[in-house]
Design a protein around this motif. Structure first.
Motif, PDB file in Angstrom:
ATOM      1  N   THR A 173       0.833  -1.197   0.000  1.00 39.31           N
ATOM      2  CA  THR A 173       0.000   0.000   0.000  1.00 39.31           C
ATOM      3  C   THR A 173       0.869   1.248   0.000  1.00 39.31           C
ATOM      4  OG1 THR A 173      -1.933   1.033   0.983  1.00 39.31           O
ATOM      5  CG2 THR A 173      -0.309   0.223   2.534  1.00 39.31           C
ATOM      6  N   ASP A 202      -0.965  -0.392  -4.155  1.00 39.03           N
ATOM      7  CA  ASP A 202      -2.344  -0.152  -3.722  1.00 39.03           C
ATOM      8  C   ASP A 202      -2.454   1.339  -3.404  1.00 39.03           C
ATOM      9  OD1 ASP A 202      -4.683   0.221  -2.349  1.00 39.03           O
ATOM     10  OD2 ASP A 202      -4.427  -1.477  -0.983  1.00 39.03           O
ATOM     11  N   ALA A 204      -5.326   2.991  -2.971  1.00 39.38           N
ATOM     12  CA  ALA A 204      -6.704   3.281  -2.533  1.00 39.38           C
ATOM     13  C   ALA A 204      -6.774   4.549  -1.691  1.00 39.38           C
ATOM     14  CB  ALA A 204      -7.253   2.102  -1.737  1.00 39.38           C
TER      15      ALA A 204
END
Ligand code: PMP
Length: 408
Positions: A173, A202, A204
């Motif tokens: 992440t 990642d 997000a």
């Protein structure tokens, strides 16, 4: 493009939901890590689609189908420009980050053999753990973890030890949803590449706080969700380098992902359609394109300055509360404040904050290994977005003091 000065009042006016009340209290929305609110321009675009453009895409010769197709493909172009991808066909629309990671785990791992290795980290959201565990079990792959440190950073020094000639992919992440830590993505990607290891990032939690240029970062894959970047739910993006995507088999079978189908065999479509089986979330893609265009009109530097001020302001006041402990103290941190008040269950605080109009998230934030590392059941997480204000932080701190006094 010349960017307008960052005017918080003007920005807030673009988000109708921020005028909502919770009982007698004004809504203070500090759950942006879970999902962001939507500006009116995105809401209006979605309504406009259903009022004037709705039709299925890619297969129709009629007027509405052509308009719908054009606008969906324009949205793909908007995503490409926003993240600096080389080609439009490197943008695969998905239902969100979770689907993007599952797609890569499923398709990339098809080309791996028993004993090949994958590295993830102890900081990951469950959606960047479970798909790899499932594939590791299915194909006999070895899954390794970069360990977490007490300050909420990762022990990246361990990467050299964990990388071997069999490490095929590193998936991590960019920003931790439960600790706020910003990982040094570019440096880590370069290290992995030097070992011949591919990288999935990642993102997000990233694009709502910081720009990402996939060519500059040189990641092989990058995933994010529309609903966290001021766009609709149910849509997201997988970016993949052209050669990587071409080398992988499709993830789902169905309409749109084929060139030809006979009863004996199927010839797959080219990118990006090879990975987009079935009718996609058309209005979602168009809404996401609008959200990113809107975000492009803002100056990220000013957004970051504003969010850093909010984080700093809230952190200082929080630490004055008796028994407060913050989880995630990385130097390089975004506006996510995870904490506990000694002796009080996070859920009780969340409930009392809600009664005063404050929306925070409590629990493990889908990062149970992080909670296990700290030996806690969960945290209270206040996550700030560009439309939040210091006045809202004041309301939050006052409400928190009231809650802790009642619960102690
Ligand atoms: N990764 C991270 C870092 C996240 O914060 C989230 C959402 N909380 C996800 C993955 C999963 O995103 P989604 O539920 O939108 O697929």
């Amino acid at each position: 493009m010349i960017k307008a000065a960052f005017d918080i009042k003007e920005i807030r006016q673009q988000f109708p939901i921020l005028q909502e009340k919770v009982g007698d209290y004004p809504l203070v929305y500090f759950d942006n890590g879970a999902s962001s609110q939507k500006p009116k321009i995105v809401i209006d675009r979605i309504k406009h689609y259903y009022d004037h453009e709705n039709a299925n895409i890619h297969r129709g010769v009629h007027h509405l189908s052509q308009i719908s197709t054009d606008n969906y493909e324009i949205a793909r172009k908007q995503v490409q420009l926003f993240i600096g991808a080389e080609h439009e066909h490197e943008i695969i629309f998905t239902s969100g980050t979770t689907e993007g990671i599952n797609l890569v785990a499923q398709s990339f791992c098809k080309n791996l053999v028993k004993g090949d290795e994958i590295i993830i980290t102890e900081m990951e959201h469950h959606s960047n753990i479970v798909p790899w565990q499932m594939k590791a079990e299915e194909y006999g792959l070895v899954l390794k973890y970069i360990p977490l440190l007490a300050n909420g950073e990762l022990d990246w020094g361990k990467l050299d030890e964990l990388l071997t000639s069999r490490t095929k992919i590193l998936s991590f992440t960019h920003i931790s949803n439960s600790l706020g830590t910003i990982n040094p993505a570019k440096e880590i990607i370069a290290k992995a590449h030097a070992n011949g290891t591919k990288v999935l990032l990642d993102a997000a939690q990233s694009l709502q706080h910081t720009p990402i240029n996939v060519k500059d970062l040189d990641c092989d894959f990058m995933v994010f969700s529309g609903h966290k970047v001021f766009g609709p739910t149910g849509v997201g993006v997988l970016y993949g380098k052209e050669d990587m995507l071409n080398a992988m088999p499709p993830y789902k079978g169905g309409g749109d992902m084929i060139k030809s189908v006979t009863m004996e065999r199927t010839e797959y479509n080219e990118l990006p359609f090879k990975f987009e089986a079935g009718t996609p979330n058309i209005v979602g893609g168009i809404g996401l394109g609008t959200a990113l265009k809107w975000l492009s009109s803002l100056d990220y530097e000013q957004v970051q300055k504003h969010e850093a001020e909010l984080l700093d302001y809230a952190t200082k006041q929080l630490l004055e509360i008796d028994g407060a402990r913050i989880y995630g103290e990385s130097e390089n941190k975004c506006s996510i404040l995870s904490f506990l008040i000694e002796g009080i269950h996070p859920y009780d605080i969340g409930t009392l904050l809600n009664q005063q109009g404050i929306a925070v998230r409590t629990g493990h934030h889908c990062t149970q290994p992080v909670m296990e590392f700290f030996g806690i059941p969960g945290t209270i997480r206040a996550s700030f977005s560009l439309y939040n204000t210091k006045e809202e932080v004041d309301l939050f701190i006052a409400a928190l003091k009231k809650a802790t006094n009642m619960l102690k």
